[in-house]
Design an enzyme around this catalytic site. Structure first.
Site, PDB file in Angstrom:
ATOM      1  N   GLY A  45      10.674  -3.533  -9.938  1.00  0.00           N
ATOM      2  CA  GLY A  45      11.418  -4.416  -9.046  1.00  0.00           C
ATOM      3  C   GLY A  45      10.451  -5.259  -8.239  1.00  0.00           C
ATOM      4  N   GLN A  50       7.606 -10.440  -1.456  1.00  0.00           N
ATOM      5  CA  GLN A  50       6.376  -9.883  -2.031  1.00  0.00           C
ATOM      6  C   GLN A  50       5.510 -10.923  -2.716  1.00  0.00           C
ATOM      7  OE1 GLN A  50       8.601  -6.434  -4.031  1.00  0.00           O
ATOM      8  NE2 GLN A  50       6.660  -5.520  -3.433  1.00  0.00           N
ATOM      9  N   CYS A  92       5.410   1.114  -4.048  1.00  0.00           N
ATOM     10  CA  CYS A  92       5.743  -0.300  -3.842  1.00  0.00           C
ATOM     11  C   CYS A  92       4.537  -1.133  -4.236  1.00  0.00           C
ATOM     12  CB  CYS A  92       6.091  -0.528  -2.369  1.00  0.00           C
ATOM     13  SG  CYS A  92       6.471  -2.239  -1.981  1.00  0.00           S
ATOM     14  N   LEU A  93       4.773  -2.222  -4.963  1.00  0.00           N
ATOM     15  CA  LEU A  93       3.669  -3.080  -5.404  1.00  0.00           C
ATOM     16  C   LEU A  93       2.898  -3.663  -4.222  1.00  0.00           C
ATOM     17  CD1 LEU A  93       5.333  -5.002  -8.384  1.00  0.00           C
ATOM     18  CD2 LEU A  93       3.780  -3.029  -8.483  1.00  0.00           C
ATOM     19  N   HIS A 134      15.635  -0.007  -2.727  1.00  0.00           N
ATOM     20  CA  HIS A 134      14.269  -0.396  -2.375  1.00  0.00           C
ATOM     21  C   HIS A 134      14.161  -1.927  -2.236  1.00  0.00           C
ATOM     22  CE1 HIS A 134       9.767   0.233  -2.622  1.00  0.00           C
ATOM     23  NE2 HIS A 134       9.860  -1.053  -2.906  1.00  0.00           N
ATOM     24  N   GLU A 135      14.732  -2.656  -3.213  1.00  0.00           N
ATOM     25  CA  GLU A 135      14.615  -4.125  -3.182  1.00  0.00           C
ATOM     26  C   GLU A 135      15.472  -4.737  -2.075  1.00  0.00           C
ATOM     27  OE1 GLU A 135      12.140  -5.254  -4.695  1.00  0.00           O
ATOM     28  OE2 GLU A 135      11.886  -3.411  -5.857  1.00  0.00           O
ATOM     29  N   HIS A 138      13.687  -4.472   1.080  1.00  0.00           N
ATOM     30  CA  HIS A 138      12.681  -5.545   1.182  1.00  0.00           C
ATOM     31  C   HIS A 138      13.300  -6.809   1.769  1.00  0.00           C
ATOM     32  CE1 HIS A 138       8.809  -4.460  -0.452  1.00  0.00           C
ATOM     33  NE2 HIS A 138       9.327  -3.946  -1.554  1.00  0.00           N
TER      34      HIS A 138
HETATM   35 NI    NI Z   1       8.541  -2.599  -2.886  1.00  0.00          NI
END
Ligand code: NI
Length: 169
Positions: A45, A50, A92-93, A134-135, A138
């Site tokens: 995701g 991000q 998380c990226l 999660h997204e 964000h």
């Molecule tokens: Ni994330």
């Protein structure tokens, strides 16, 4: 085009996002760039903040590119229903190298607009339910660290600060 992924510490990651209003070719190109960036980083995701954009937009593919039909664009998503619980390790990226156990609902229903602006509703369970949460977090400026114990959160923050000072973040 692969975009660099913004890391923890950047203000854009902790701000609420602006609604997507224009569903045009530019948005379509942006979502393709987001998929490309997400696959390159081996994520499931990616939210617009991000890649440094304050926009209520995320992409998800829990098959990491194996099934083209699993590609999901979520514009202006909201969670309309959730139930059950699952506790799994999450990462998380934007916070590479750190993971933690996060409690999430087991089943989540999301209402969103697709890349053309068409509204849809979708149910997810397991990893997909987790990715929805999660997204969407964000898009409200919330990172998974928020869901960890204070002890664990502070530990990760301290380590990141150290990496930052050493120029390694
Ligand atoms: Ni994330």
């Amino acid at each position: 085009m692969i975009k660099p992924i913004v890391k923890f510490g950047a203000a854009v990651l902790e701000q609420p996002t602006r609604f997507v209003e224009k569903f045009d070719a530019e948005l379509a190109k942006l979502t393709e760039d987001m998929f490309e960036s997400m696959y390159a980083a081996r994520g499931v995701g990616l939210a617009a903040p991000q890649i440094g954009l304050n926009l209520n937009l995320a992409v998800i593919d829990v098959t990491t590119g194996k099934n083209p039909e699993a590609k999901l664009v979520l514009a202006n998503p909201t969670i309309t229903h959730s139930e059950g619980e699952q506790r799994e390790e999450e990462g998380c990226l934007s916070i590479p190298g750190f993971r933690g156990n996060v409690l999430r609902p087991a089943f989540v229903t999301v209402r969103a607009q697709d890349v053309t602006g068409k509204e849809f509703e979708m149910k997810g369970e397991g990893l997909l339910a987790r990715a929805f949460c999660h997204e969407i977090d964000h898009l409200h400026g919330i990172l998974f660290l928020t869901h960890l114990s204070m002890l664990k959160r502070d530990l990760i923050r301290r380590k990141i600060r150290k990496l930052s000072k050493a120029g390694e973040w």
